[in-house]
Write a protein that holds these residues in place. Sequence first.
Motif, PDB file in Angstrom:
ATOM      1  N   MET A 303      61.714 -63.307  51.404  1.00 16.94           N
ATOM      2  CA  MET A 303      62.535 -63.196  50.192  1.00 16.94           C
ATOM      3  C   MET A 303      62.879 -61.736  49.909  1.00 16.94           C
ATOM      4  SD  MET A 303      64.165 -64.747  47.866  1.00 16.94           S
ATOM      5  CE  MET A 303      63.586 -66.399  47.489  1.00 16.94           C
ATOM      6  N   VAL A 304      61.916 -60.853  50.084  1.00 17.64           N
ATOM      7  CA  VAL A 304      62.205 -59.454  49.733  1.00 17.64           C
ATOM      8  C   VAL A 304      63.148 -58.820  50.764  1.00 17.64           C
ATOM      9  CG1 VAL A 304      60.209 -58.254  50.788  1.00 17.64           C
ATOM     10  CG2 VAL A 304      61.208 -57.398  48.676  1.00 17.64           C
ATOM     11  N   ARG A 305      63.009 -59.223  52.020  1.00 19.01           N
ATOM     12  CA  ARG A 305      63.950 -58.687  53.034  1.00 19.01           C
ATOM     13  C   ARG A 305      65.370 -59.167  52.721  1.00 19.01           C
ATOM     14  NH1 ARG A 305      60.055 -55.983  54.175  1.00 19.01           N
ATOM     15  NH2 ARG A 305      58.849 -56.149  56.086  1.00 19.01           N
ATOM     16  N   LYS A 306      65.480 -60.394  52.303  1.00 18.99           N
ATOM     17  CA  LYS A 306      66.807 -60.931  51.986  1.00 18.99           C
ATOM     18  C   LYS A 306      67.412 -60.178  50.791  1.00 18.99           C
ATOM     19  CE  LYS A 306      69.339 -65.133  50.819  1.00 18.99           C
ATOM     20  NZ  LYS A 306      69.266 -66.523  50.395  1.00 18.99           N
ATOM     21  N   ALA A 307      66.594 -59.945  49.770  1.00 16.45           N
ATOM     22  CA  ALA A 307      67.093 -59.233  48.587  1.00 16.45           C
ATOM     23  C   ALA A 307      67.597 -57.840  48.977  1.00 16.45           C
ATOM     24  CB  ALA A 307      65.983 -59.133  47.536  1.00 16.45           C
ATOM     25  N   ALA A 308      66.819 -57.137  49.800  1.00 14.96           N
ATOM     26  CA  ALA A 308      67.207 -55.782  50.211  1.00 14.96           C
ATOM     27  C   ALA A 308      68.490 -55.828  51.053  1.00 14.96           C
ATOM     28  CB  ALA A 308      66.071 -55.130  51.003  1.00 14.96           C
ATOM     29  N   TRP A 309      68.550 -56.796  51.931  1.00 13.99           N
ATOM     30  CA  TRP A 309      69.723 -56.956  52.810  1.00 13.99           C
ATOM     31  C   TRP A 309      70.983 -57.189  51.972  1.00 13.99           C
ATOM     32  CZ3 TRP A 309      73.451 -60.559  54.054  1.00 13.99           C
ATOM     33  CH2 TRP A 309      74.025 -60.470  55.330  1.00 13.99           C
ATOM     34  N   LEU A 310      70.891 -58.045  50.971  1.00 14.45           N
ATOM     35  CA  LEU A 310      72.039 -58.325  50.103  1.00 14.45           C
ATOM     36  C   LEU A 310      72.441 -57.079  49.317  1.00 14.45           C
ATOM     37  CD1 LEU A 310      70.965 -61.807  48.652  1.00 14.45           C
ATOM     38  CD2 LEU A 310      72.928 -61.392  50.157  1.00 14.45           C
ATOM     39  N   TYR A 311      71.441 -56.410  48.750  1.00 13.79           N
ATOM     40  CA  TYR A 311      71.734 -55.233  47.927  1.00 13.79           C
ATOM     41  C   TYR A 311      72.456 -54.162  48.750  1.00 13.79           C
ATOM     42  CZ  TYR A 311      71.331 -51.160  45.003  1.00 13.79           C
ATOM     43  OH  TYR A 311      71.641 -50.038  44.264  1.00 13.79           O
ATOM     44  N   ASP A 312      71.958 -53.930  49.950  1.00 12.24           N
ATOM     45  CA  ASP A 312      72.554 -52.881  50.795  1.00 12.24           C
ATOM     46  C   ASP A 312      73.985 -53.209  51.196  1.00 12.24           C
ATOM     47  OD1 ASP A 312      70.414 -51.174  50.653  1.00 12.24           O
ATOM     48  OD2 ASP A 312      69.470 -51.884  52.502  1.00 12.24           O
ATOM     49  N   ARG A 313      74.359 -54.467  51.097  1.00 17.17           N
ATOM     50  CA  ARG A 313      75.749 -54.855  51.410  1.00 17.17           C
ATOM     51  C   ARG A 313      76.593 -55.011  50.158  1.00 17.17           C
ATOM     52  NH1 ARG A 313      72.614 -55.557  55.056  1.00 17.17           N
ATOM     53  NH2 ARG A 313      73.166 -55.523  57.262  1.00 17.17           N
ATOM     54  N   GLY A 314      76.047 -54.620  49.040  1.00 20.05           N
ATOM     55  CA  GLY A 314      76.797 -54.696  47.781  1.00 20.05           C
ATOM     56  C   GLY A 314      76.991 -56.127  47.294  1.00 20.05           C
ATOM     57  N   LEU A 315      76.150 -57.037  47.775  1.00 16.80           N
ATOM     58  CA  LEU A 315      76.286 -58.447  47.380  1.00 16.80           C
ATOM     59  C   LEU A 315      75.359 -58.750  46.196  1.00 16.80           C
ATOM     60  CD1 LEU A 315      76.263 -59.880  51.008  1.00 16.80           C
ATOM     61  CD2 LEU A 315      78.230 -59.792  49.448  1.00 16.80           C
ATOM     62  N   PRO A 316      75.683 -59.768  45.405  1.00 14.02           N
ATOM     63  CA  PRO A 316      74.799 -60.118  44.277  1.00 14.02           C
ATOM     64  C   PRO A 316      73.395 -60.463  44.785  1.00 14.02           C
ATOM     65  CG  PRO A 316      76.845 -61.387  44.212  1.00 14.02           C
ATOM     66  CD  PRO A 316      76.839 -60.654  45.509  1.00 14.02           C
ATOM     67  N   CYS A 317      72.388 -59.966  44.101  1.00 15.09           N
ATOM     68  CA  CYS A 317      71.023 -60.204  44.596  1.00 15.09           C
ATOM     69  C   CYS A 317      70.010 -60.365  43.467  1.00 15.09           C
ATOM     70  CB  CYS A 317      70.587 -59.083  45.539  1.00 15.09           C
ATOM     71  SG  CYS A 317      70.504 -57.480  44.743  1.00 15.09           S
ATOM     72  N   GLY A 318      70.499 -60.646  42.244  1.00 15.98           N
ATOM     73  CA  GLY A 318      69.586 -60.773  41.102  1.00 15.98           C
ATOM     74  C   GLY A 318      68.559 -61.874  41.322  1.00 15.98           C
ATOM     75  N   ARG A 319      69.031 -62.996  41.813  1.00 19.96           N
ATOM     76  CA  ARG A 319      68.128 -64.129  42.054  1.00 19.96           C
ATOM     77  C   ARG A 319      67.048 -63.732  43.061  1.00 19.96           C
ATOM     78  NH1 ARG A 319      70.266 -70.104  43.707  1.00 19.96           N
ATOM     79  NH2 ARG A 319      68.257 -71.069  44.134  1.00 19.96           N
ATOM     80  N   GLU A 320      67.487 -63.149  44.175  1.00 26.43           N
ATOM     81  CA  GLU A 320      66.549 -62.820  45.254  1.00 26.43           C
ATOM     82  C   GLU A 320      65.608 -61.670  44.866  1.00 26.43           C
ATOM     83  OE1 GLU A 320      69.787 -63.264  45.542  1.00 26.43           O
ATOM     84  OE2 GLU A 320      69.951 -65.027  46.827  1.00 26.43           O
ATOM     85  N   ALA A 321      66.155 -60.651  44.191  1.00 25.45           N
ATOM     86  CA  ALA A 321      65.314 -59.496  43.837  1.00 25.45           C
ATOM     87  C   ALA A 321      64.249 -59.900  42.811  1.00 25.45           C
ATOM     88  CB  ALA A 321      66.176 -58.363  43.291  1.00 25.45           C
ATOM     89  N   ASN A 322      64.653 -60.696  41.834  1.00 23.10           N
ATOM     90  CA  ASN A 322      63.674 -61.158  40.840  1.00 23.10           C
ATOM     91  C   ASN A 322      62.636 -62.072  41.480  1.00 23.10           C
ATOM     92  OD1 ASN A 322      64.173 -60.411  37.831  1.00 23.10           O
ATOM     93  ND2 ASN A 322      66.195 -60.598  38.748  1.00 23.10           N
ATOM     94  N   SER A 323      63.120 -62.990  42.314  1.00 23.26           N
ATOM     95  CA  SER A 323      62.184 -63.916  42.969  1.00 23.26           C
ATOM     96  C   SER A 323      61.223 -63.155  43.872  1.00 23.26           C
ATOM     97  CB  SER A 323      62.954 -64.943  43.816  1.00 23.26           C
ATOM     98  OG  SER A 323      63.859 -65.652  43.014  1.00 23.26           O
ATOM     99  N   ALA A 324      61.755 -62.158  44.570  1.00 18.12           N
ATOM    100  CA  ALA A 324      60.903 -61.372  45.475  1.00 18.12           C
ATOM    101  C   ALA A 324      59.811 -60.661  44.694  1.00 18.12           C
ATOM    102  CB  ALA A 324      61.749 -60.357  46.238  1.00 18.12           C
ATOM    103  N   LYS A 325      60.200 -60.072  43.557  1.00 17.37           N
ATOM    104  CA  LYS A 325      59.206 -59.356  42.757  1.00 17.37           C
ATOM    105  C   LYS A 325      58.099 -60.317  42.317  1.00 17.37           C
ATOM    106  CE  LYS A 325      57.047 -57.562  39.231  1.00 17.37           C
ATOM    107  NZ  LYS A 325      56.192 -58.271  38.282  1.00 17.37           N
ATOM    108  N   TYR A 326      58.488 -61.470  41.849  1.00 18.09           N
ATOM    109  CA  TYR A 326      57.517 -62.450  41.358  1.00 18.09           C
ATOM    110  C   TYR A 326      56.608 -62.936  42.496  1.00 18.09           C
ATOM    111  CZ  TYR A 326      55.680 -66.572  38.981  1.00 18.09           C
ATOM    112  OH  TYR A 326      54.854 -67.501  38.418  1.00 18.09           O
TER     113      TYR A 326
END
Length: 389
Positions: A303-326
């Motif tokens: 989950m955290v790799r996916k969130a980082a991957w999305l963020y670095d591509r300028g894609l929405p990642c709120g769901r993934e970043a929050n889920s990863a943190k939790y």
Amino acid sequence: MDFELTEDQDTIRRAVAELAASFDEEYWLEKDSAHEFPWEFYKAFADAGWLGVCVPEEYGGSGLGILEASLILEEVSASGAGMNGASCMHMSIFGMHPVIVHGSEELKAATLPRVVNGDLHVCFGVTEPDAGLDTTRIKTFAKRNGDGGYVVNGRKVWISKALESEKILLLTRTTKLEDCQKKTDGITLFLTDLDRAHVDIRPIPKMGREAVDSNELFIDGLEVPESDRVGEEGKGFKYLLDGLNPERVLIAVEALGLGRAAIRRAVQYGKDRVVFGRPIGMNQGLQFPLADAQMKLDAATLMVRKAAWLYDRGLPCGREANSAKYLCAEAGFEAADRAVQMHGGMGYAREYHVERYFRESRLLRIAPISQEMVLNYVGEHVLGLPRSY
Ligand SMILES: Cc1cc2nc3c(=O)[nH]c(=O)nc-3n(C[C@H](O)[C@H](O)[C@H](O)COP(=O)(O)OP(=O)(O)OC[C@H]3O[C@@H](n4cnc5c(N)ncnc54)[C@H](O)[C@@H]3O)c2cc1C
């Protein structure tokens, strides 16, 4: 190698792991017990250029993404440095993000190269005693002083590394909440000197991560020139929001790293310690919970790799970043708890290190964003349920 990492990213990960390994767990035990900032460790990482991972090349950094930054902080934490190692450099690695994105050319040129080379320490002043997680309720006020600058008065709490910091990234109100149309308006960010003549810094005795201080700040008549303002007046809250998702990614990997360190210790102890004529790790009552913790860490890693991957591509990642943190905070804590259990009485002794990981991993369920606030986010923004607060 993680299946989703490039060769360059894997090289970064290995190099960081190697450097971090030159500071063993005894070093961290010593620093934690003595409440001493890990200067040698910090300098080693500055000298190797790792602090500048997210800073653009024109300011001396390497201009890489949040995935690369997350690999660095995960390996630091996983080395056994845990939150002491990660927190001492967290602000240098990512904290300057609002300045990079919104700061003036002058402010960036004066500060970023010094952060990269390890010379400038900056702390982050957001939290206040009477506002808590409801950041728009902050009361620290920056009032125009008539010379184009500001004078700041107020209180902050939990400000990490303030004792070592020359500057503070300071969140203030420049318009009172009651005079704003939207509660997120009227908040302004500064990067300014932490002038001890006007800021009283008092360390807070706390549960863990003892090598990095956290402090109460009493700010009384702090003069701040206009050139220290980050971006426009009144837009500070928006600048803060820009950095929330990557911040969650970085906190998540710090929790993962702790979990990895704890499991490594638990496995070793489970093999070495013989009770009732066999290694304790043979007992399913200990082995299964550890296997369970490992799987949860592995799942959280995806989950955290996916969130980082999305963020670095300028894609929405709120769901993934929050889920990863939790998920990472839960998985890290569970791993640390099970590592303590594997050690029996020795899990409670400092010399086996897992009690330190246990104390540190507890923090990640609280700060910088609590698990409850992540659940609030997912409830509202992912599930579409009515906002619960
Ligand atoms: C070791 C440490 C280091 C820190 N470093 C820094 C730093 O460098 N800079 C900085 O600015 N801050 C720092 N913090 C502060 C940290 O970010 C806050 O503690 C954190 O954001 C939680 O805020 P709070 O403590 O005010 O909790 P509160 O806002 O008082 O919340 C208390 C509890 O109530 C829950 N809660 C509140 N509202 C709701 C709701 N609507 N729904 C469900 N639950 C709710 C929270 O989840 C939490 O469990 C640090 C904290 C610690 C412990």
